[in-house]
Design a protein around this motif. Sequence first.
Motif, PDB file in Angstrom:
ATOM      1  N   ILE A  70       4.805   7.586  -1.628  1.00 11.50           N
ATOM      2  CA  ILE A  70       4.740   8.191  -0.506  1.00 11.50           C
ATOM      3  C   ILE A  70       5.903   9.327  -0.709  1.00 11.50           C
ATOM      4  CG2 ILE A  70       4.833   8.034   2.102  1.00 11.50           C
ATOM      5  CD1 ILE A  70       4.142   4.881   1.784  1.00 11.50           C
ATOM      6  N   MET A  71       5.423  10.618  -0.265  1.00 13.39           N
ATOM      7  CA  MET A  71       6.392  11.685  -0.383  1.00 13.39           C
ATOM      8  C   MET A  71       6.340  12.270   0.781  1.00 13.39           C
ATOM      9  SD  MET A  71       7.227  11.046  -3.578  1.00 13.39           S
ATOM     10  CE  MET A  71       7.890  12.505  -4.477  1.00 13.39           C
ATOM     11  N   GLN A  72       7.665  12.707   1.342  1.00 17.81           N
ATOM     12  CA  GLN A  72       7.920  13.419   2.522  1.00 17.81           C
ATOM     13  C   GLN A  72       8.461  14.843   1.920  1.00 17.81           C
ATOM     14  OE1 GLN A  72      10.869  12.001   5.418  1.00 17.81           O
ATOM     15  NE2 GLN A  72       9.734  12.891   7.009  1.00 17.81           N
ATOM     16  N   GLU A  73       7.688  15.734   2.616  1.00 17.61           N
ATOM     17  CA  GLU A  73       8.246  17.203   2.368  1.00 17.61           C
ATOM     18  C   GLU A  73       9.597  17.409   3.259  1.00 17.61           C
ATOM     19  OE1 GLU A  73       6.503  21.904   2.584  1.00 17.61           O
ATOM     20  OE2 GLU A  73       5.316  20.281   2.821  1.00 17.61           O
ATOM     21  N   GLN A  74      10.395  17.924   2.572  1.00 13.00           N
ATOM     22  CA  GLN A  74      11.725  18.572   3.367  1.00 13.00           C
ATOM     23  C   GLN A  74      11.677  19.772   3.737  1.00 13.00           C
ATOM     24  OE1 GLN A  74      14.170  15.716   3.048  1.00 13.00           O
ATOM     25  NE2 GLN A  74      12.158  14.732   2.648  1.00 13.00           N
ATOM     26  N   ASP A  75      12.806  20.171   4.474  1.00 19.47           N
ATOM     27  CA  ASP A  75      12.681  21.544   5.205  1.00 19.47           C
ATOM     28  C   ASP A  75      12.647  22.581   4.172  1.00 19.47           C
ATOM     29  OD1 ASP A  75      12.713  20.418   7.729  1.00 19.47           O
ATOM     30  OD2 ASP A  75      14.943  20.530   7.855  1.00 19.47           O
ATOM     31  N   ASP A  76      13.211  22.455   2.801  1.00 21.15           N
ATOM     32  CA  ASP A  76      13.370  23.476   1.770  1.00 21.15           C
ATOM     33  C   ASP A  76      12.187  23.487   0.978  1.00 21.15           C
ATOM     34  OD1 ASP A  76      13.718  20.920   0.275  1.00 21.15           O
ATOM     35  OD2 ASP A  76      15.632  21.693  -0.543  1.00 21.15           O
ATOM     36  N   GLY A  77      11.090  22.414   1.135  1.00 23.86           N
ATOM     37  CA  GLY A  77       9.833  22.566   0.603  1.00 23.86           C
ATOM     38  C   GLY A  77       9.692  21.504  -0.412  1.00 23.86           C
ATOM     39  N   THR A  78      10.921  20.852  -0.832  1.00 21.74           N
ATOM     40  CA  THR A  78      10.873  19.962  -2.053  1.00 21.74           C
ATOM     41  C   THR A  78      10.180  18.452  -1.454  1.00 21.74           C
ATOM     42  OG1 THR A  78      13.155  19.166  -1.365  1.00 21.74           O
ATOM     43  CG2 THR A  78      12.983  20.776  -3.044  1.00 21.74           C
ATOM     44  N   LEU A  79       9.895  17.698  -2.110  1.00 14.79           N
ATOM     45  CA  LEU A  79       9.397  16.319  -1.619  1.00 14.79           C
ATOM     46  C   LEU A  79      10.230  15.214  -2.182  1.00 14.79           C
ATOM     47  CD1 LEU A  79       5.794  16.649  -3.257  1.00 14.79           C
ATOM     48  CD2 LEU A  79       6.550  16.723  -0.888  1.00 14.79           C
ATOM     49  N   LYS A  80      10.420  14.525  -1.091  1.00 16.60           N
ATOM     50  CA  LYS A  80      11.309  13.016  -1.119  1.00 16.60           C
ATOM     51  C   LYS A  80      10.338  12.087  -1.094  1.00 16.60           C
ATOM     52  CE  LYS A  80      15.138  10.827   1.317  1.00 16.60           C
ATOM     53  NZ  LYS A  80      15.722  10.863   2.471  1.00 16.60           N
ATOM     54  N   PRO A  81      10.774  10.974  -1.975  1.00 19.22           N
ATOM     55  CA  PRO A  81      10.269   9.647  -2.047  1.00 19.22           C
ATOM     56  C   PRO A  81      10.606   8.816  -0.733  1.00 19.22           C
ATOM     57  CG  PRO A  81      11.602   9.631  -4.170  1.00 19.22           C
ATOM     58  CD  PRO A  81      11.796  11.214  -3.358  1.00 19.22           C
ATOM     59  N   VAL A  82       9.759   8.460  -0.095  1.00 22.70           N
ATOM     60  CA  VAL A  82      10.199   7.533   0.880  1.00 22.70           C
ATOM     61  C   VAL A  82       9.393   6.179   0.817  1.00 22.70           C
ATOM     62  CG1 VAL A  82      10.447   9.489   2.829  1.00 22.70           C
ATOM     63  CG2 VAL A  82       8.200   8.292   2.403  1.00 22.70           C
ATOM     64  N   SER A  83       9.942   5.219   1.778  1.00 24.33           N
ATOM     65  CA  SER A  83       9.775   3.752   1.977  1.00 24.33           C
ATOM     66  C   SER A  83       8.503   3.724   2.964  1.00 24.33           C
ATOM     67  CB  SER A  83      10.732   2.818   2.062  1.00 24.33           C
ATOM     68  OG  SER A  83      10.253   1.536   1.902  1.00 24.33           O
ATOM     69  N   GLY A  84       7.945   2.556   3.179  1.00 22.98           N
ATOM     70  CA  GLY A  84       6.855   2.267   3.807  1.00 22.98           C
ATOM     71  C   GLY A  84       5.935   1.116   3.568  1.00 22.98           C
ATOM     72  N   GLN A  85       4.820   0.958   3.793  1.00 19.47           N
ATOM     73  CA  GLN A  85       4.037  -0.057   3.585  1.00 19.47           C
ATOM     74  C   GLN A  85       2.788   0.446   2.890  1.00 19.47           C
ATOM     75  OE1 GLN A  85       3.669  -2.112   7.304  1.00 19.47           O
ATOM     76  NE2 GLN A  85       4.945  -3.593   6.705  1.00 19.47           N
ATOM     77  N   VAL A  86       2.386  -0.259   1.940  1.00 19.23           N
ATOM     78  CA  VAL A  86       1.097   0.050   1.034  1.00 19.23           C
ATOM     79  C   VAL A  86       0.163  -1.138   1.231  1.00 19.23           C
ATOM     80  CG1 VAL A  86      -0.172   1.106  -0.916  1.00 19.23           C
ATOM     81  CG2 VAL A  86       2.172   1.997  -0.106  1.00 19.23           C
ATOM     82  N   GLU A  87      -0.999  -0.675   1.389  1.00 20.57           N
ATOM     83  CA  GLU A  87      -2.091  -2.099   1.306  1.00 20.57           C
ATOM     84  C   GLU A  87      -3.439  -1.310   0.898  1.00 20.57           C
ATOM     85  OE1 GLU A  87      -3.817  -2.471   5.682  1.00 20.57           O
ATOM     86  OE2 GLU A  87      -1.999  -3.570   5.440  1.00 20.57           O
ATOM     87  N   GLY A  88      -4.236  -2.109   0.274  1.00 21.51           N
ATOM     88  CA  GLY A  88      -5.594  -1.359  -0.231  1.00 21.51           C
ATOM     89  C   GLY A  88      -6.422  -2.529  -0.886  1.00 21.51           C
ATOM     90  N   LYS A  89      -7.488  -1.904  -1.297  1.00 20.44           N
ATOM     91  CA  LYS A  89      -8.625  -2.957  -2.091  1.00 20.44           C
ATOM     92  C   LYS A  89      -9.225  -1.748  -2.891  1.00 20.44           C
ATOM     93  CE  LYS A  89     -12.045  -1.692   1.674  1.00 20.44           C
ATOM     94  NZ  LYS A  89     -12.820  -2.455   2.660  1.00 20.44           N
ATOM     95  N   VAL A  90      -9.701  -2.848  -4.095  1.00 30.20           N
ATOM     96  CA  VAL A  90     -10.612  -2.019  -5.087  1.00 30.20           C
ATOM     97  C   VAL A  90     -11.878  -2.645  -5.089  1.00 30.20           C
ATOM     98  CG1 VAL A  90      -9.573  -3.491  -6.926  1.00 30.20           C
ATOM     99  CG2 VAL A  90     -10.394  -1.237  -7.459  1.00 30.20           C
ATOM    100  N   THR A  91     -13.043  -1.822  -5.242  1.00 30.88           N
ATOM    101  CA  THR A  91     -14.274  -2.489  -5.238  1.00 30.88           C
ATOM    102  C   THR A  91     -15.155  -1.933  -6.563  1.00 30.88           C
ATOM    103  OG1 THR A  91     -14.345  -1.915  -2.656  1.00 30.88           O
ATOM    104  CG2 THR A  91     -16.514  -2.352  -3.836  1.00 30.88           C
ATOM    105  N   ASN A  92     -15.973  -2.769  -7.244  1.00 29.21           N
ATOM    106  CA  ASN A  92     -16.526  -2.361  -8.350  1.00 29.21           C
ATOM    107  C   ASN A  92     -17.943  -2.100  -8.083  1.00 29.21           C
ATOM    108  OD1 ASN A  92     -17.899  -4.692  -7.831  1.00 29.21           O
ATOM    109  ND2 ASN A  92     -17.205  -5.658  -9.328  1.00 29.21           N
ATOM    110  N   ASP A  93     -18.719  -1.664  -8.938  1.00 27.14           N
ATOM    111  CA  ASP A  93     -19.899  -1.042  -8.906  1.00 27.14           C
ATOM    112  C   ASP A  93     -20.909  -2.036  -7.978  1.00 27.14           C
ATOM    113  OD1 ASP A  93     -19.558   1.213 -10.274  1.00 27.14           O
ATOM    114  OD2 ASP A  93     -20.360   0.457 -12.382  1.00 27.14           O
ATOM    115  N   ILE A  94     -20.854  -3.090  -7.970  1.00 26.40           N
ATOM    116  CA  ILE A  94     -21.871  -4.003  -7.234  1.00 26.40           C
ATOM    117  C   ILE A  94     -21.204  -4.444  -5.900  1.00 26.40           C
ATOM    118  CG2 ILE A  94     -23.298  -4.757  -9.060  1.00 26.40           C
ATOM    119  CD1 ILE A  94     -21.614  -7.387  -9.412  1.00 26.40           C
ATOM    120  N   GLN A  95     -20.216  -3.765  -5.281  1.00 25.02           N
ATOM    121  CA  GLN A  95     -19.542  -3.936  -4.147  1.00 25.02           C
ATOM    122  C   GLN A  95     -18.730  -5.151  -4.018  1.00 25.02           C
ATOM    123  OE1 GLN A  95     -19.286  -1.109  -2.090  1.00 25.02           O
ATOM    124  NE2 GLN A  95     -20.412  -0.585  -3.971  1.00 25.02           N
ATOM    125  N   GLN A  96     -18.178  -5.675  -5.501  1.00 29.07           N
ATOM    126  CA  GLN A  96     -17.404  -6.884  -5.160  1.00 29.07           C
ATOM    127  C   GLN A  96     -15.885  -6.220  -4.657  1.00 29.07           C
ATOM    128  OE1 GLN A  96     -17.909  -8.364  -8.994  1.00 29.07           O
ATOM    129  NE2 GLN A  96     -19.185 -10.192  -8.099  1.00 29.07           N
TER     130      GLN A  96
END
Length: 151
Positions: A70-96
């Motif tokens: 997760i990157m946050q754009e700073q006032d000078d246009g640079t990107l700074k990595p930030v903390s947070g929460q990430v969740e997700g899922k992965v699905t295969n071709d047969i929707q498992q």
Amino acid sequence: MIKQLRIFTTFLAAILLTLAGLQAQAAGSRDFGDYQLHWSVLPSTFLSPEVASANDLQRSKGIGIVNISIMQEQDDGTLKPVSGQVEGKVTNDIQQVNFLAFRRIQEGDAVYFIAEYQYPAGELMTFNITARPTGYQRDLSVRFSHTLFSD
């Protein structure tokens, strides 16, 4: 501390070298205004045994790694990595569906979230990722697909 920095640098170098040799879809990003999500996907066997061990990752054929930043754009246009929460899922071709267990890793200023998942070689896997930066009230959601092949 120097040893940890060296391990982290080696881990990032392995990811960057891996991404350079993979299809363009292996890495990507999406802009959400003040924030960006960056992702990469790679087979765990692309990591050296030392880097995998230092980051408590299983190095095996059929195990993939998804890396989210997760990157946050700073006032000078640079990107700074930030903390947070990430969740997700992965699905295969047969929707498992398999839910991803992301771990937050912070080394110096770098913050990233990694999860391992199982994949059959040559099968298209679709990722649905939701991230929320600390202190931000909206979810940042992306969907991307990728196919990995065992080396």
